[in-house]
Design an enzyme around this catalytic site. Structure first.
Site, PDB file in Angstrom:
ATOM      1  N   HIS A  12       1.621  -9.117  -8.109  1.00 36.44           N
ATOM      2  CA  HIS A  12       0.116  -8.540  -8.025  1.00 36.44           C
ATOM      3  C   HIS A  12      -0.680  -9.497  -7.308  1.00 36.44           C
ATOM      4  CE1 HIS A  12      -3.015  -5.736  -9.922  1.00 36.44           C
ATOM      5  NE2 HIS A  12      -3.581  -6.392  -9.112  1.00 36.44           N
ATOM      6  N   HIS A  14      -4.208  -9.696  -4.571  1.00 39.28           N
ATOM      7  CA  HIS A  14      -5.292  -9.347  -3.306  1.00 39.28           C
ATOM      8  C   HIS A  14      -5.560 -10.252  -2.433  1.00 39.28           C
ATOM      9  CE1 HIS A  14      -6.662  -6.229  -6.286  1.00 39.28           C
ATOM     10  NE2 HIS A  14      -6.246  -6.913  -7.085  1.00 39.28           N
ATOM     11  N   LEU A  15      -5.306 -10.066  -1.172  1.00 44.13           N
ATOM     12  CA  LEU A  15      -5.624 -10.927  -0.010  1.00 44.13           C
ATOM     13  C   LEU A  15      -6.596 -10.764   0.827  1.00 44.13           C
ATOM     14  CD1 LEU A  15      -1.960 -11.592   1.182  1.00 44.13           C
ATOM     15  CD2 LEU A  15      -3.422 -13.173  -0.083  1.00 44.13           C
ATOM     16  N   ARG A  16      -7.263  -9.311   0.645  1.00 46.21           N
ATOM     17  CA  ARG A  16      -8.482  -9.060   1.541  1.00 46.21           C
ATOM     18  C   ARG A  16      -8.171  -8.959   2.857  1.00 46.21           C
ATOM     19  NH1 ARG A  16     -10.048  -7.541  -3.096  1.00 46.21           N
ATOM     20  NH2 ARG A  16     -11.215  -9.269  -4.694  1.00 46.21           N
ATOM     21  N   ASN A  40      -6.476  -2.381  -2.090  1.00 45.93           N
ATOM     22  CA  ASN A  40      -7.867  -1.766  -2.260  1.00 45.93           C
ATOM     23  C   ASN A  40      -8.548  -2.523  -1.163  1.00 45.93           C
ATOM     24  OD1 ASN A  40      -7.389  -4.329  -3.628  1.00 45.93           O
ATOM     25  ND2 ASN A  40      -9.139  -4.068  -5.155  1.00 45.93           N
ATOM     26  N   LYS A  98      -0.220   2.504  -5.668  1.00 45.19           N
ATOM     27  CA  LYS A  98      -1.268   1.851  -6.762  1.00 45.19           C
ATOM     28  C   LYS A  98      -2.173   3.032  -7.200  1.00 45.19           C
ATOM     29  CE  LYS A  98      -3.405  -1.250  -9.405  1.00 45.19           C
ATOM     30  NZ  LYS A  98      -4.151  -2.508  -8.996  1.00 45.19           N
ATOM     31  N   HIS A 135      -3.674   0.527 -12.568  1.00 45.51           N
ATOM     32  CA  HIS A 135      -4.622  -0.145 -13.114  1.00 45.51           C
ATOM     33  C   HIS A 135      -5.002   0.727 -14.383  1.00 45.51           C
ATOM     34  CE1 HIS A 135      -8.381  -2.532 -13.109  1.00 45.51           C
ATOM     35  NE2 HIS A 135      -8.798  -1.748 -14.110  1.00 45.51           N
ATOM     36  N   HIS A 173      -1.491  -6.199 -14.887  1.00 45.34           N
ATOM     37  CA  HIS A 173      -2.476  -7.159 -15.500  1.00 45.34           C
ATOM     38  C   HIS A 173      -2.633  -6.452 -16.848  1.00 45.34           C
ATOM     39  CE1 HIS A 173      -4.987  -4.136 -13.982  1.00 45.34           C
ATOM     40  NE2 HIS A 173      -5.158  -4.524 -12.841  1.00 45.34           N
ATOM     41  N   LEU A 218     -11.227  -7.664 -14.188  1.00 46.29           N
ATOM     42  CA  LEU A 218     -11.051  -6.154 -14.853  1.00 46.29           C
ATOM     43  C   LEU A 218      -9.412  -6.048 -14.894  1.00 46.29           C
ATOM     44  CD1 LEU A 218     -13.964  -4.073 -13.543  1.00 46.29           C
ATOM     45  CD2 LEU A 218     -13.605  -4.791 -15.809  1.00 46.29           C
ATOM     46  N   ASP A 246      -3.004 -11.296  -9.934  1.00 49.19           N
ATOM     47  CA  ASP A 246      -4.235 -10.518  -9.907  1.00 49.19           C
ATOM     48  C   ASP A 246      -5.123 -11.309  -9.127  1.00 49.19           C
ATOM     49  OD1 ASP A 246      -5.821  -8.338  -9.741  1.00 49.19           O
ATOM     50  OD2 ASP A 246      -6.376  -8.346 -11.638  1.00 49.19           O
ATOM     51  N   HIS A 250     -13.668 -13.419  -4.318  1.00 43.77           N
ATOM     52  CA  HIS A 250     -14.902 -12.901  -3.823  1.00 43.77           C
ATOM     53  C   HIS A 250     -15.835 -13.973  -3.525  1.00 43.77           C
ATOM     54  CE1 HIS A 250     -14.358  -8.631  -5.531  1.00 43.77           C
ATOM     55  NE2 HIS A 250     -13.696  -9.380  -6.231  1.00 43.77           N
ATOM     56  N   ALA A 262     -16.055  -8.124  -9.960  1.00 48.01           N
ATOM     57  CA  ALA A 262     -14.896  -8.453 -10.939  1.00 48.01           C
ATOM     58  C   ALA A 262     -13.839  -9.141 -10.280  1.00 48.01           C
ATOM     59  CB  ALA A 262     -14.315  -7.237 -11.617  1.00 48.01           C
TER      60      ALA A 262
HETATM   61  O1  DOR Z   1     -10.986  -8.054 -11.425  1.00 44.10           O
HETATM   62  C1  DOR Z   1     -10.444  -7.433 -10.520  1.00 44.10           C
HETATM   63  N1  DOR Z   1     -10.552  -7.716  -9.376  1.00 44.10           N
HETATM   64  N2  DOR Z   1      -9.735  -6.313 -11.036  1.00 44.10           N
HETATM   65  C2  DOR Z   1      -9.175  -5.251 -10.148  1.00 44.10           C
HETATM   66  O2  DOR Z   1      -8.714  -4.397 -10.518  1.00 44.10           O
HETATM   67  C3  DOR Z   1      -9.678  -5.603  -8.775  1.00 44.10           C
HETATM   68  C4  DOR Z   1      -9.918  -6.849  -8.385  1.00 44.10           C
HETATM   69  C5  DOR Z   1     -10.603  -7.040  -6.876  1.00 44.10           C
HETATM   70  O3  DOR Z   1      -9.937  -6.413  -6.089  1.00 44.10           O
HETATM   71  O4  DOR Z   1     -11.426  -7.677  -6.739  1.00 44.10           O
HETATM   72 ZN    ZN Z   2      -5.648  -6.225  -8.965  1.00 44.95          ZN
END
Ligand code: DOR
Ligand code: ZN
Length: 346
Positions: A12, A14-16, A40, A98, A135, A173, A218, A246, A250, A262
């Protein structure tokens, strides 16, 4: 002291995109063989074509000679068609779909408003054996923030598994004793990922000496008794529990804000932090199953054949890391991590 384990995978991540992707992907690629990549983005990756194009951008952003493999996912919406699921099943690069309940978290505005709207897609996924990644939080305003996961299990997940027993599901998560028990007692087609932050910290960390936006993710951190149950589950050797960071970068300003985002970034020290958890629990010998075997087995993919080595040799995490034109504040910023990545054998 050193430990060598089969190269782990991150189930799991996130790479943006763009400059942010370029700034963060090498941290994951140095540690993990593969990662399940969250869809996302803005706009979300709702089609196989969009997921394939994103995969190419990830491969382009990797350091030269890296053989890190991004495993792609689709973003489920109320309008996802069975035909798109069929295309996903035919793709060698798309591994899961997802579910974000609309409004649950970062970039979830296009998410599912009512699980009933997604039944045609979910039925097709069950038929073609494509895993659903959840989620697992309800978003109704009358449900307390700390109860959202438990209510999701009771109101959404348990009925869904009854209706579609063939559907392979990963609760992403997990944060509560309730989720750990549900997965532990559940069917073999149900798995769960666990993050370093939910294994290392309880909700006090959000308020340690003041409000701590860099500890906000989150689902939100929970009480100590939940953390203890998660550690029990992760270190139990049960094959349904596996590593998923996860890690969610940011920019610093977006978290240190009136309405902070989050997400906790942990990719710079991910396997090292899990090693800390397992060592503290007296279960270092179970780290390899959790980090390197169970997830691959669940997804029906081969285990990695190379190894990594960690040494107990504390190091200091920088206060910030560059992220494009911004900076980010990583987990354990300006603090120490006990384990260090020392060797890779490819
Ligand atoms: O804390 C989180 N950040 N929870 C998520 O489900 C998404 C993630 C994000 O993409 O920043
Ligand atoms: Zn996530």
């Amino acid at each position: 002291m050193e430990i060598t384990l089969t190269r782990p995978d991150d189930w799991h991540l996130h790479l943006r995109d763009g400059e942010q992707l370029k700034a963060v992907v090498a941290y994951s690629a140095a540690r993990f063989g593969r990662a399940i990549i969250m869809p996302n983005l803005q706009p979300p990756l709702t089609t196989v074509d969009a997921a394939h194009a994103y995969r190419e951008r990830i491969l382009q952003a990797l350091p030269a000679a890296s053989d890190f493999q991004p495993l792609m996912t689709l973003y489920l919406t109320d309008r996802t068609t069975p035909a798109e699921i069929e295309r996903a099943a035919q793709s060698e690069h798309v591994h899961a779909v997802k579910l974000y309940p609309a409004g649950a978290t970062t970039h979830s505005d296009s998410g599912v408003t009512d699980i009933r709207h997604t039944m045609p897609a979910l039925e097709k996924m069950a038929e073609l054996d494509i895993p659903l990644l959840t989620h697992g939080e309800v978003t109704r305003p009358d449900v307390d923030m700390f109860d959202r996961e438990k209510v999701f299990i009771d109101e959404v997940l348990a009925p869904l598994l009854q209706r579609l027993p063939e559907l392979r599901v990963v609760m992403e998560h997990i944060t509560t004793a309730d989720a750990a028990a549900f997965v532990r007692d559940g069917r073999h087609r149900l798995g769960a990922t666990m993050t370093p932050q939910h294994l290392l910290y309880n909700r006090n960390a959000l308020f340690q000496g003041g409000l701590r936006p860099h500890m906000f993710c989150l689902p939100v951190l929970k009480r100590e008794r939940h953390r203890a149950a998660l550690i029990d589950a992760a270190t139990s050797g049960h094959p349904s529990f596996f590593l998923g960071t996860d890690s969610a970068p940011h920019p610093r300003h977006a978290k240190e804000s009136d309405c902070g985002c989050a997400g906790i970034f942990s990719a710079h020290a991910a396997i090292e932090l899990y090693a800390e958890v397992f060592e503290q629990a007296g279960a270092l010998e179970r780290l390899e199953g959790f980090a390197s075997h169970h997830g691959a087995d669940f997804y029906g993919l081969p285990r990695n054949t190379d190894t990594i080595t960690l040494r107990a040799d504390p190091w200091q995490v920088p206060a910030t890391l560059p992220m494009g034109k911004d900076t980010l504040v990583p987990l354990r910023a300006a603090d120490t991590v006990r384990w260090r990545l020392v060797g890779e054998d490819r």
